[in-house]
Motif scaffolding. Structure first.
Motif, PDB file in Angstrom:
ATOM      1  N   ALA A  35      -1.189   9.493   3.425  1.00 25.71           N
ATOM      2  CA  ALA A  35      -2.149   8.590   2.769  1.00 25.71           C
ATOM      3  C   ALA A  35      -3.039   9.378   1.807  1.00 25.71           C
ATOM      4  CB  ALA A  35      -2.973   7.798   3.781  1.00 25.71           C
ATOM      5  N   TYR A  36      -2.381  10.030   0.872  1.00 27.41           N
ATOM      6  CA  TYR A  36      -3.045  10.826  -0.161  1.00 27.41           C
ATOM      7  C   TYR A  36      -4.017  11.834   0.459  1.00 27.41           C
ATOM      8  CZ  TYR A  36      -1.097   7.758  -3.810  1.00 27.41           C
ATOM      9  OH  TYR A  36      -0.254   7.072  -4.646  1.00 27.41           O
ATOM     10  N   GLY A  37      -3.589  12.396   1.595  1.00 25.29           N
ATOM     11  CA  GLY A  37      -4.382  13.445   2.223  1.00 25.29           C
ATOM     12  C   GLY A  37      -5.443  12.941   3.186  1.00 25.29           C
ATOM     13  N   SER A  48       4.407  -2.198 -10.920  1.00 23.29           N
ATOM     14  CA  SER A  48       3.115  -1.546 -11.157  1.00 23.29           C
ATOM     15  C   SER A  48       2.582  -0.724  -9.998  1.00 23.29           C
ATOM     16  CB  SER A  48       2.075  -2.605 -11.507  1.00 23.29           C
ATOM     17  OG  SER A  48       2.305  -3.065 -12.809  1.00 23.29           O
ATOM     18  N   ASN A  49       2.135   0.470 -10.335  1.00 20.91           N
ATOM     19  CA  ASN A  49       1.269   1.275  -9.471  1.00 20.91           C
ATOM     20  C   ASN A  49      -0.176   0.830  -9.735  1.00 20.91           C
ATOM     21  OD1 ASN A  49       1.019   2.231 -12.060  1.00 20.91           O
ATOM     22  ND2 ASN A  49       0.950   4.387 -11.490  1.00 20.91           N
ATOM     23  N   SER A  50      -1.162   1.607  -9.302  1.00 19.74           N
ATOM     24  CA  SER A  50      -2.569   1.185  -9.448  1.00 19.74           C
ATOM     25  C   SER A  50      -2.904   0.809 -10.879  1.00 19.74           C
ATOM     26  CB  SER A  50      -3.516   2.313  -9.022  1.00 19.74           C
ATOM     27  OG  SER A  50      -3.347   2.649  -7.681  1.00 19.74           O
ATOM     28  N   ALA A  59       0.858  -1.185   0.000  1.00 19.02           N
ATOM     29  CA  ALA A  59       0.000   0.000   0.000  1.00 19.02           C
ATOM     30  C   ALA A  59       0.897   1.238   0.000  1.00 19.02           C
ATOM     31  CB  ALA A  59      -0.894   0.010   1.232  1.00 19.02           C
ATOM     32  N   VAL A  60       0.630   2.155  -0.928  1.00 23.07           N
ATOM     33  CA  VAL A  60       1.369   3.418  -0.960  1.00 23.07           C
ATOM     34  C   VAL A  60       0.593   4.427  -0.116  1.00 23.07           C
ATOM     35  CG1 VAL A  60       2.300   5.238  -2.424  1.00 23.07           C
ATOM     36  CG2 VAL A  60       2.322   2.868  -3.223  1.00 23.07           C
ATOM     37  N   VAL A  61       1.242   4.909   0.940  1.00 23.04           N
ATOM     38  CA  VAL A  61       0.572   5.810   1.895  1.00 23.04           C
ATOM     39  C   VAL A  61       1.334   7.132   2.041  1.00 23.04           C
ATOM     40  CG1 VAL A  61      -0.632   3.975   3.162  1.00 23.04           C
ATOM     41  CG2 VAL A  61       1.692   4.616   3.846  1.00 23.04           C
ATOM     42  N   ASN A  73      12.510   8.977 -16.147  1.00 21.54           N
ATOM     43  CA  ASN A  73      13.486  10.038 -15.882  1.00 21.54           C
ATOM     44  C   ASN A  73      13.126  10.869 -14.666  1.00 21.54           C
ATOM     45  OD1 ASN A  73      15.343   9.489 -17.998  1.00 21.54           O
ATOM     46  ND2 ASN A  73      13.820  10.267 -19.442  1.00 21.54           N
ATOM     47  N   ARG A  74      12.764  10.150 -13.647  1.00 22.39           N
ATOM     48  CA  ARG A  74      12.488  10.799 -12.372  1.00 22.39           C
ATOM     49  C   ARG A  74      13.518  10.214 -11.422  1.00 22.39           C
ATOM     50  NH1 ARG A  74       6.348  10.730 -10.090  1.00 22.39           N
ATOM     51  NH2 ARG A  74       7.220   8.893  -9.088  1.00 22.39           N
ATOM     52  N   LEU A  75      13.110   9.407 -10.445  1.00 20.72           N
ATOM     53  CA  LEU A  75      14.109   8.806  -9.567  1.00 20.72           C
ATOM     54  C   LEU A  75      14.554   7.450 -10.114  1.00 20.72           C
ATOM     55  CD1 LEU A  75      12.549   9.603  -6.073  1.00 20.72           C
ATOM     56  CD2 LEU A  75      14.366  10.826  -7.266  1.00 20.72           C
ATOM     57  N   VAL A 100       2.994  -5.521  -6.141  1.00 18.42           N
ATOM     58  CA  VAL A 100       2.401  -4.343  -6.786  1.00 18.42           C
ATOM     59  C   VAL A 100       2.278  -3.223  -5.757  1.00 18.42           C
ATOM     60  CG1 VAL A 100       1.226  -5.615  -8.624  1.00 18.42           C
ATOM     61  CG2 VAL A 100       0.055  -5.243  -6.430  1.00 18.42           C
ATOM     62  N   ARG A 101       2.239  -1.971  -6.251  1.00 17.19           N
ATOM     63  CA  ARG A 101       2.321  -0.805  -5.352  1.00 17.19           C
ATOM     64  C   ARG A 101       1.193   0.190  -5.620  1.00 17.19           C
ATOM     65  NH1 ARG A 101       7.201  -0.451  -8.252  1.00 17.19           N
ATOM     66  NH2 ARG A 101       6.615   1.626  -8.955  1.00 17.19           N
ATOM     67  N   PRO A 102      -0.051  -0.187  -5.358  1.00 16.78           N
ATOM     68  CA  PRO A 102      -1.132   0.766  -5.618  1.00 16.78           C
ATOM     69  C   PRO A 102      -1.218   1.870  -4.564  1.00 16.78           C
ATOM     70  CG  PRO A 102      -2.033  -1.209  -4.631  1.00 16.78           C
ATOM     71  CD  PRO A 102      -0.564  -1.473  -4.838  1.00 16.78           C
ATOM     72  N   GLY A 103      -1.618   3.045  -5.020  1.00 13.98           N
ATOM     73  CA  GLY A 103      -1.927   4.166  -4.138  1.00 13.98           C
ATOM     74  C   GLY A 103      -3.339   4.645  -4.436  1.00 13.98           C
ATOM     75  N   SER A 108      10.769  -0.414 -10.568  1.00 14.21           N
ATOM     76  CA  SER A 108      10.778   0.636 -11.571  1.00 14.21           C
ATOM     77  C   SER A 108       9.365   1.210 -11.612  1.00 14.21           C
ATOM     78  CB  SER A 108      11.210   0.077 -12.933  1.00 14.21           C
ATOM     79  OG  SER A 108      11.481   1.141 -13.820  1.00 14.21           O
ATOM     80  N   HIS A 109       9.189   2.339 -12.284  1.00 15.08           N
ATOM     81  CA  HIS A 109       7.898   3.038 -12.235  1.00 15.08           C
ATOM     82  C   HIS A 109       7.468   3.406 -13.653  1.00 15.08           C
ATOM     83  CE1 HIS A 109       4.704   5.077 -10.214  1.00 15.08           C
ATOM     84  NE2 HIS A 109       5.123   6.297 -10.451  1.00 15.08           N
ATOM     85  N   LEU A 110       6.185   3.174 -13.948  1.00 12.60           N
ATOM     86  CA  LEU A 110       5.677   3.357 -15.315  1.00 12.60           C
ATOM     87  C   LEU A 110       5.302   4.815 -15.605  1.00 12.60           C
ATOM     88  CD1 LEU A 110       3.424   0.169 -15.323  1.00 12.60           C
ATOM     89  CD2 LEU A 110       5.515   0.489 -16.691  1.00 12.60           C
TER      90      LEU A 110
HETATM   91  C1  LIG Z   1       3.061   7.289  -5.943  1.00  9.69           C
HETATM   92  C2  LIG Z   1       3.760   6.086  -6.455  1.00  9.69           C
HETATM   93  C3  LIG Z   1       3.074   4.867  -6.586  1.00  9.69           C
HETATM   94  C4  LIG Z   1       1.564   4.765  -6.421  1.00  9.69           C
HETATM   95  O1  LIG Z   1       0.957   5.232  -7.611  1.00  9.69           O
HETATM   96  P1  LIG Z   1      -0.619   5.281  -7.844  1.00  9.69           P
HETATM   97  O2  LIG Z   1      -0.759   5.765  -9.242  1.00  9.69           O
HETATM   98  O3  LIG Z   1      -1.160   6.228  -6.845  1.00  9.69           O
HETATM   99  O4  LIG Z   1      -1.140   3.906  -7.656  1.00  9.69           O
HETATM  100  C5  LIG Z   1       3.811   3.747  -6.920  1.00  9.69           C
HETATM  101  N1  LIG Z   1       5.144   3.830  -7.171  1.00  9.69           N
HETATM  102  C6  LIG Z   1       5.821   4.992  -7.094  1.00  9.69           C
HETATM  103  C7  LIG Z   1       7.280   5.020  -7.406  1.00  9.69           C
HETATM  104  C8  LIG Z   1       5.154   6.161  -6.750  1.00  9.69           C
HETATM  105  O5  LIG Z   1       5.821   7.323  -6.695  1.00  9.69           O
END
Ligand SMILES: *Cc1c(COP(=O)(O)O)cnc(C)c1O
Length: 363
Positions: free
Chosen positions: A45-47, A195-197, A39-41, A134-136, A211-214, A160-162
């Motif tokens: 936690a997104y406010g 993967s994010n959400s 869980a991405v908090v 090209n972020r972190l 997986v890393r949903p927020g 990695s992040h999409l």
């Molecule tokens: C914020 C973030 C997430 C969560 O993304 P959502 O689109 O909110 O699911 C996952 N990974 C990274 C690296 C992020 O910065």
């Protein structure tokens, strides 16, 4: 009446349905059934409130891994959840090493300097590989350098992040998938996460080990054509009517007279303004929901107030101190995102601090 009840009765209300967050977590976790679901908090936690949200998820699901943006958030989370795994996206700087170690927090290493800083430590870390955003994360050159050299790190995760996860047909998704898959082949025994959400909905290939949903935990749709089944609203904002005015044609409302009555009008003033979050109304498409009907927001948003047009007869029953839904099941995050041109992420994290916050746990 108790003083606290009096104060609460007349303030605007933020309701967070923790049960929906848990159900959304279960939905996302079921779809990624071959992988663990974190869980991405970050950002409180997104406010919505780190403590309540993190506790609800941790104690009502199998979630054991949490991501935050920075070390301050991580330390807060560590006091809330002493045993959870906590990763920090921002990476690590020399002065922070001891704090990471003391609080048992896992840094996500983003470049070769950070890797050097953590090398030899017996505590786990993650490595972030940049595959196109090209972020972190380690650049292409850093990645090659890292893979061609031995290290003395306890790596518990690579990630990695999409860039375009919410655009199902975008070719960058597949490019990033291929680049990341190659890296996972070089680091075979290390759990991987891409993967994010929205990435979760790109299919099984994108799930890897974690997986890393927020945003979808919080009921948001990151931009998919429709919000998937099993993702439910979490947030309700209700404002209170402070005053109702009757205007004749030609009378304007609010600063800069941005709205003028063209008929005999009835206008309600609500107790939320830009200090309570991002409420954009200039395009005339913005509405609130009062007494079973949609009332247009009119004029310029003030710091502490907005005005809505309640001239139509369905609003005849509306009186002072009635409540109006600003966000919820009728005025959805998706609707607000559309009329305001803001992302659901911006709307949630922009929610202000004056609301009386209620947390419900119905599962
Ligand atoms: C914020 C973030 C997430 C969560 O993304 P959502 O689109 O909110 O699911 C996952 N990974 C990274 C690296 C992020 O910065």
């Amino acid at each position: 009446m108790k003083i606290s009840d009096v104060l609460q009765k007349y303030s605007a209300q933020l309701d967070v349905e923790l049960g929906s967050i848990i159900n959304n977590y279960i939905t996302l976790s079921d779809i990624s059934s071959g992988a663990d679901c974190a869980a991405v908090v970050k950002a409180n936690a997104y406010g919505l409130g780190l403590e309540k949200v993190a506790r609800a998820i941790y104690y009502n699901s199998k979630c054991n891994t949490f991501f935050v943006a920075n070390l301050v958030e991580a330390i807060k989370l560590r006091t809330i959840l002493p045993d959870a795994i906590v990763y920090v996206f921002d990476g690590i700087f020399p002065e922070q090493v001891d704090t990471y170690l003391t609080h048992n927090i896992r840094p996500i290493l983003n470049d070769l300097n950070q890797i050097k800083l953590w090398n030899g430590r017996r505590q786990s870390c993650a490595i972030h590989f940049d595959t196109g955003i090209n972020r972190l994360g380690l650049s292409k050159a850093d990645t090659e350098n890292f893979l061609n050299n031995t290290n003395d790190l306890k790596i518990s995760l690579i990630l990695s992040h999409l860039v375009n996860s919410e655009k199902v047909d975008n070719k960058s998704n597949n490019d990033q998938l291929n680049k990341f898959t190659k890296i996972t082949h070089e680091l075979k025994n290390v759990p991987a996460s891409l993967s994010n959400s929205a990435g979760i909905y790109l299919g099984k290939d994108y799930h890897f080990d974690l997986v890393r949903p927020g945003i979808m935990l919080y009921g948001g749709n990151p931009g998919l054509p429709t919000r998937p089944n099993g993702i439910h609203d979490v947030v309700t904002l209700n404002a209170r009517i402070l005053q109702i005015r009757n205007l004749s044609p030609g009378m304007s409302v609010g600063y800069k007279a941005m709205w003028t009555a063209n008929r005999n009008s009835r206008v309600a003033l609500l107790n939320v303004g830009y200090a309570d979050g991002i409420l954009k109304t200039n395009d005339r498409n913005s509405h609130v929901f009062i007494a079973g009907a949609f009332a247009p927001v009119i004029g310029k948003v003030s710091m502490d107030m907005i005005a809505v047009d309640i001239t139509e007869k369905e609003f005849d029953c509306v009186t002072v101190t009635d409540i109006a839904e600003i966000l919820g099941t009728h005025i959805t995050l998706e609707m607000v995102a559309k009329v305001s041109t803001l992302e659901p992420y911006e709307i949630l994290t922009g929610i202000g601090h004056r609301y009386n916050r209620n947390y419900n746990l119905r599962t």
